[in-house]
Design a protein around this motif. Structure first.
Motif, mmCIF file in Angstrom:
data_model
loop_
_atom_site.group_PDB
_atom_site.id
_atom_site.type_symbol
_atom_site.label_atom_id
_atom_site.label_comp_id
_atom_site.label_asym_id
_atom_site.label_seq_id
_atom_site.Cartn_x
_atom_site.Cartn_y
_atom_site.Cartn_z
ATOM 1 N N SER A 220 -13.506 61.558 -39.448
ATOM 2 C CA SER A 220 -12.470 61.328 -40.303
ATOM 3 C C SER A 220 -12.169 62.707 -40.856
ATOM 4 O O SER A 220 -13.134 63.414 -41.309
ATOM 5 C CB SER A 220 -13.153 60.452 -41.384
ATOM 6 O OG SER A 220 -12.198 60.521 -42.628
ATOM 7 N N THR B 196 -10.108 64.997 -43.445
ATOM 8 C CA THR B 196 -9.379 64.890 -44.644
ATOM 9 C C THR B 196 -8.881 66.515 -44.933
ATOM 10 O O THR B 196 -9.849 67.357 -44.979
ATOM 11 C CB THR B 196 -10.263 64.530 -45.968
ATOM 12 O OG1 THR B 196 -10.703 63.212 -45.436
ATOM 13 C CG2 THR B 196 -9.418 64.188 -47.041
ATOM 14 N N TYR C 174 -6.423 62.304 -43.000
ATOM 15 C CA TYR C 174 -5.814 62.097 -44.534
ATOM 16 C C TYR C 174 -5.401 63.301 -44.989
ATOM 17 O O TYR C 174 -6.171 64.565 -44.742
ATOM 18 C CB TYR C 174 -6.862 61.616 -45.394
ATOM 19 C CG TYR C 174 -7.396 60.167 -45.148
ATOM 20 C CD1 TYR C 174 -6.516 58.852 -45.648
ATOM 21 C CD2 TYR C 174 -8.507 60.083 -44.466
ATOM 22 C CE1 TYR C 174 -7.138 57.716 -45.219
ATOM 23 C CE2 TYR C 174 -9.242 58.860 -44.180
ATOM 24 C CZ TYR C 174 -8.214 57.632 -44.328
ATOM 25 O OH TYR C 174 -8.601 56.485 -44.355
ATOM 26 N N GLU D 230 -10.287 60.469 -50.614
ATOM 27 C CA GLU D 230 -10.908 60.346 -49.477
ATOM 28 C C GLU D 230 -12.297 61.624 -49.537
ATOM 29 O O GLU D 230 -12.646 61.697 -48.755
ATOM 30 C CB GLU D 230 -10.099 60.653 -48.128
ATOM 31 C CG GLU D 230 -9.535 59.193 -47.867
ATOM 32 C CD GLU D 230 -10.283 58.115 -47.327
ATOM 33 O OE1 GLU D 230 -11.368 58.224 -46.837
ATOM 34 O OE2 GLU D 230 -9.898 56.943 -47.845
#
Lengths: 278, 493, 445
Positions: free
Chosen positions: B313, B315, B342, B471
């Motif tokens: 992930s 961010t 993100y 996030e």
């Protein structure tokens, strides 16, 4: 009825007696929107604790008046003055007016996706408190204050975590406006058609909420089409606005007259060239 | 990120006076001070000798030198890319110094050895390398210009077998791991800037989390470019072994300078079967002044390899740099792999950002999510550029993309360039985008409730970016929120 | 490379005397050819052609094309009540209208070229290039332009004028260049049907480079329908270059069915405020076909509205490409632009490429785009099948719903037959129905 009788004996001139400071004094106000003159010499005085109802047909300039008091940039003041607690209101930026106690309950509250009502309200409350020289509230204080007002308006706590007005029903939006008014404790509240688009239960809740916020010091200008809000929130003075001017002022009885007879009879009496309301 | 300004006058140095002057001169960019430390700088220019010198200073094993030289030879054959949406003046790669180290390049053993000037610099940036931070549960590696100056919490981490150290140290102490994974996700000839980085990188961070271990603290690196005419070319390699988890934070700042400086980093992530990596960036490199002079060219290659059942992930909150060109990407190689991106990118004045991601779905039932929020103000240009590719064999792949742009003012631009290539019928790929102006009515409403114009913009922008900000790890989220407000101050009203 | 270029120039000079027009026009042709040769055909290096490999088709036309003296072909029936112009790869353009009313000028491009300076205004309209144009196909078209339709609607025209432009492609691998010029004077309206077929329904491997220049005056209203159902492995690149005057309205409906590689470009540029642009298209691919819809809508003025919706349904190893860009220039405030692309893949070997792009330099605008690629909704398929439909029938039903809104007048309930076939709705519904019928008879693919 002659032109001379347009002002009733109960005309709001309390402030001019000298004892009480005038909350709001509007003199010969001219306002244009995109080149069209909407308000054409409007006069109004509001004393502390007074509730003034403003009625009038569509397009008469009611919402314009509300937006000008709050300081909306699309409305160009071309003449006249507005004095608020002895200060020139027209010189104050929007947020300064709010911090000094002017509150507008919007006819169409704005939706802001992603911004939670709590985050917004706490920021707003703290700027207003700071302007008053009071300490800001922390999250716990805030929740406590908010909780009380939410209960009054029969609003669930989950309101606070929802995005501001996003996906709110008409009734929820208006309750949210009254909730904000309760939180910010304004000196002068302008309610722009706070009763429009409400079902009977929401109207009752909103009216009761506003009535609860009525204090001997807090003034209100209630803009409405209907008697039904004014049944709950009885005004001290009633004005009829048409063609950008106040063409008739009176007490609470005027509300019923308008409700029964409409505006036609008032407009007919209006001389074509008279400086109405002056 | 607020620099401390309350230092006792007795400890003032020439450098600090200058720092204070700088802060007064331009408080728009708060971390804009220069730290006055002795620098060990290799003269500008790039040839094989410089690369050998870097490798020698780092006391690197021979294979690494060979790898660098190979990258250098590839780089010499490559051309600097041109982009449709970015205007970048030609970069003179011979005018850059490829190595700047504080002090005499000695290896630091403990925090006490760190130059007090540098420590103060990091304190000003809000990165105290001390017990306090350790208590907060964040392990910090700080890279100053090209050299890693301190890594905290190393001992505690090593008890669990977690390796968290400067890249140069790892190259010496864990040669097998480094050799096994270096360049496997971003090959040294991947692109012009990755090749340059592979040739000249001077330091960075290496992380390895053993199978099944959940890293108990946030790992964090702060990058700072200090010396003039230097480029920063750090290299980060993170390997999460089977079933492990880690969260990694990266922060960046640089002082104000009139000339442009180059930051060409490479980040490689490897998430082995069932592992999970969360990589967060708050990038606040110096963006240049309000007329567009100076500022960092942030040209970065970030990519992760995601094996079966693993997750990466990314961010990012991008507020700084004159030019940002980066596409943190995921190669979803294994079945059920998950990739997320993100991003909030804010541009003001004359900044240019061209950022986005690539999600390559190779395994079956791979999933990816892209949420991008671009905010443009001033004369800036802000572009989202992203690729979603579903390969022939990636049955059941899913992607959801949402790109929103918010415009503040009349002279900025917001652009969206998605590339969607689907080669498998069972894929579901969805892309949504919108562009809107900040609402005058929204601002009026907020100001009517007593908020200043700047605060009103800040609130709307934070609301707009909320999906991404949530996030971020807690302490970064607060910092990022402040930063968004700061960057956009005075843009409206 | 240089050799082949100089050979190209030689070939061009050999062919030039056969082409219509004065020395002035030949000079334009010469310059266009030079520009084309510096750039060459668009290829993978061109971002806008990345997924559409044009390869290297024969660019020089044959003598049959140049002479334009081929025999008349059996043109398919004109649309009911329509004026027509027919043009084939080997024959001169022919006006198919017994008499022309005052409010309609129908002619051929060849005559415009022959008249030279007498039709100076028309020539400049004919040769104008959109500012966004980067590739060289327009230049190539100018160099070898021979014929096409000239069409001008004058004020006073009734509202329901339909003009049918038929282009027939001969068998073989010829390079065919056509150009139409359409001018709508202020306040007029027109339905323009551009219809590409093969001569006598035979398969063709032609390389077609067709350009249509469309000018809409103040308040004009143009509905542009483009249908391409060419059998064989032709490469077809057609471009609509549109200049929209103040408060004009331009509607495009495109259906790409035939060819091995087919691309329709629509480059729409506003030349005044308040324009409305509505572009929709459907590509139906099978075998190894590649269909490409390329759009660029440039809002350079205030208050424009644009809407785009492009869909593709792909069988076998077919591919679809959608390249759509909305460009909003500084100062073009109040623009509302929406854009969407949706693809349904019916086979594991099919591929969809989509690039919906927004490039925005003005702040008071509303823009959005969306793209989806995937298979048909499996829950809905299950529901339909649980009511007794076969997989094929269920699929066809769902596809009917999927394609209907991008066709003009929607999709007819049943296959159009007899006289019904002569309506514009039937022109689109026919190929779609034939295709759906085939789908509905398939079981699991």
């Amino acid at each position: 009825m002659s032109v001379d009788n347009w002002k009733t004996p109960t005309s709001p001139s309390v402030g001019s007696s000298g004892k009480e400071p005038i909350m709001l004094s509007i003199r010969n106000l001219h306002v244009s929107v995109e080149g069209d003159e909407i308000l054409r010499g409007l006069n109004l005085e509001v004393g502390p604790g007074q509730v003034h109802a403003i009625m009038g047909p569509n397009g008469s300039g009611k919402s314009t008046l509300a937006n000008v008091i709050a300081g909306h940039g699309d409305y160009l003041v071309t003449g006249g003055s507005i004095t608020y607690l002895g200060r020139n209101l027209l010189e104050m930026p929007v947020e300064e007016r709010a911090r000094e106690g002017v509150f507008l309950s919007f006819q169409y509250p704005v939706e802001i996706p992603g911004l939670s009502t709590a985050q917004f309200m706490r920021s707003a409350l703290n700027s207003v408190l700071q302007a008053r020289g009071e300490a800001p509230v922390d999250a716990f204080d805030f929740m406590e204050r908010a909780g009380r007002h939410l209960d009054l308006l029969e609003m669930d706590r989950s309101f606070l975590s929802r995005s501001l007005n996003e996906g709110f029903s008409g009734g929820e939006k208006k309750r949210n406006e009254v909730f904000q008014m309760a939180m910010l404790e304004p000196k002068l509240a302008v309610l722009d058609e706070t009763d429009s688009g409400l079902d009977i239960d929401s109207l009752r809740i909103v009216a009761r909420g506003v009535q609860a916020l009525r204090t001997p010091r807090r003034s209100m200008i209630v803009i409405t089409h209907y008697q039904r809000l004014l049944d709950h929130l009885v005004p001290d003075f009633t004005h009829v606005l048409a063609h950008g001017r106040i063409i008739r002022s009176g007490g609470r009885e005027l509300v019923r007259q308008v409700e029964e007879r409409g505006y036609g009879w008032l407009l007919e009496e209006l001389p074509a060239s008279a400086p109405a309301g002056a | 990120m607020n620099p401390s300004t309350g230092e006792p006058p007795t400890e003032r140095t020439a450098g600090q006076d200058r720092a204070v002057r700088d802060i007064l001169a331009n408080d728009e960019y708060e971390p804009g001070f220069v730290t006055d430390v002795e620098q060990d700088i290799v003269p500008p220019g790039l040839d094989e000798r410089v690369i050998r010198l870097i490798s020698q200073k780092k006391q690197e094993p021979a294979y690494l030198l060979e790898w660098r030289l190979g990258a250098y030879r590839k780089w010499r054959e490559m051309k600097q890319p041109r982009w449709a949406q970015l205007s970048i003046p030609p970069i003179d790669f011979q005018a850059i110094s490829y190595y700047a180290a504080p002090g005499r390049g000695k290896v630091l053993d403990s925090l006490d050895d760190v130059d007090p000037e540098i420590r103060r610099t990091f304190e000003k940036l809000g990165i105290p390398l001390d017990e306090q931070k350790q208590l907060a549960g964040v392990a910090v590696d700080a890279v100053f210009d090209s050299v890693s100056v301190a890594t905290t919490l190393k001992a505690q981490l090593s008890e669990q077998g977690i390796i968290f150290m400067p890249f140069s140290e790892a190259a010496r102490t864990h040669p097998d791991l480094v050799k096994r994974y270096l360049g496997t996700v971003v090959p040294r000839s991947d692109n012009f800037f990755a090749a340059l980085n592979s040739a000249v990188f001077t330091d960075g961070t290496f992380v390895y989390v053993p199978p099944g271990v959940r890293c108990p603290v946030e790992l964090s690196t702060y990058f700072r470019i200090n010396a003039a005419q230097t480029g920063q070319f750090e290299r980060t390699l993170i390997v999460a072994d089977k079933g492990s988890y880690l969260s990694y934070l990266e922060g960046c700042t640089a002082p104000r300078r009139d000339e442009n400086q180059l930051h060409a980093a490479v980040v490689e992530l490897v998430a082995l079967e069932g592992a999970s990596i969360k990589y967060s960036t708050v990038q606040n490199w110096y963006p240049g002044d309000s007329r567009g002079r100076g500022g960092i060219f942030n040209l970065v290659t970030k990519r992760g390899l995601v094996e079966r059942d693993a997750r990466i992930s990314w961010t990012q909150v991008e507020t700084g740099s004159a030019v940002t060109w980066k596409y943190p990407s995921c190669i979803l190689k294994g079945d059920n792999a998950v990739g997320e991106f993100y991003s909030v990118a804010v541009t003001n004045d004359h900044q240019q950002a061209d950022t986005g991601t690539k999600m390559i779905h190779a395994g079956r039932h791979t999933r990816s999510t892209i949420i991008s929020k671009g905010i443009s103000a001033g004369h800036s240009q802000n572009s989202y550029r992203g690729l979603v590719q579903v390969n022939r064999k990636a049955r059941g792949a899913r992607n959801f993309t949402r790109c929103d742009s918010l415009l503040l003012g009349e002279h900025c631009g917001a652009h969206t360039f998605p590339y969607i290539n689907v080669h498998n019928s069972t894929a579901q790929v969805e892309h949504e985008a919108s562009t809107t102006r900040i609402g005058e009515e929204q601002l009026f409403y907020l100001r009517q409730r007593g908020l200043s114009a700047d605060d009103a913009v800040g609130l709307v922008v934070n609301g707009f970016a909320r999906e991404v900000l949530k996030e971020l790890p807690m302490e970064f989220a607060v910092e990022a929120r402040k930063l968004l407000g700061l960057v956009l101050e005075g843009t409206v009203g | 490379m240089f050799d082949s270029l100089s050979r190209s120039m030689e070939s061009f000079h050999e062919l030039l005397p056969y082409l219509p027009g004065s020395t002035l026009i030949h000079a334009s042709r010469q310059r266009a050819m030079e520009r084309f040769l510096t750039r060459g055909l668009p290829g993978r290096r061109d971002e806008d052609w990345k997924n559409t490999p044009l390869g290297s088709p024969p660019i020089h036309p044959g003598l049959a094309f140049l002479a334009g003296e081929g025999s008349a072909w059996r043109e398919p029936p004109m649309l009911a009540g329509a004026f027509g112009v027919a043009f084939s790869g080997t024959a001169a353009a022919r006006v198919l209208a017994p008499e022309q009313p005052d409010w309609l000028e129908l002619g051929t491009i060849a005559s415009v070229l022959e008249q030279g300076s007498h039709s100076h205004d028309l020539l400049s309209l004919l040769l104008q290039r959109p500012s966004s144009l980067e590739d060289s196909l327009d230049d190539l078209n100018t160099a070898y332009l021979r014929d096409g339709a000239l069409l001008r609607v004058r004020s006073g025209a009734p509202e329901n004028v339909v003009v049918h432009l038929l282009t027939g492609l001969p068998p073989g691998r010829d390079a065919i260049y056509g150009r139409h010029l359409v001018v709508l004077e202020p306040g007029t309206s027109l339905t323009l049907v551009e219809h590409l077929v093969s001569v006598d329904g035979a398969e063709t491997g032609a390389f077609v480079n067709g350009v249509t220049k469309l000018y809409l005056g103040h308040g004009a209203n143009l509905e542009h329908l483009f249908v391409q159902e060419v059998p064989g492995d032709a490469s077809l690149v057609n471009s609509a270059h549109v200049w929209q005057g103040t408060e004009s309205s331009y509607t495009l409906r495109s259906l790409l069915v035939g060819g091995a590689l087919a691309r329709l470009e629509a480059r729409v540029q506003s030349s005044g405020p308040g324009t409305i642009t509505d572009l929709r298209g459907l590509a139906m691919g099978r075998g190894q076909q590649l269909h490409d819809h390329f759009t660029l809508v440039e809002h350079a003025h205030e208050g424009g509205k644009s809407f785009q919706s492009f869909k593709s349904v792909l069988e076998h190893q077919s591919r679809s490409v959608f390249n759509g860009k909305v460009l909003i220039e500084p100062g073009a405030t109040g623009v509302d632009a929406r854009q969407g692309s949706r693809s349904v893949l019916l086979s594991d070997m099919a591929t969809a490429h989509s690039r919906p792009q927004l490039e925005i330099y003005a702040d008071d605008v509303k823009c959005s785009h969306g793209a989806t690629v995937g298979e048909l909704d499996q829950d809905a398929m299950f529901y339909l099948r649980s009511r007794g439909l076969s997989t094929g029938q269920a699929r066809a039903l769902m596809l009917r719903a999927f394609v209907a809104d991008v066709l003009p007048g929607g999709l007819l309930e049943t296959v159009p037959r007899g006289e019904d076939m002569q309506s514009t709705t039937a022109l689109f519904s026919g190929p779609v129905h034939r295709w759906l019928e085939r789908i509905s008879k398939q079981e699991d693919s």
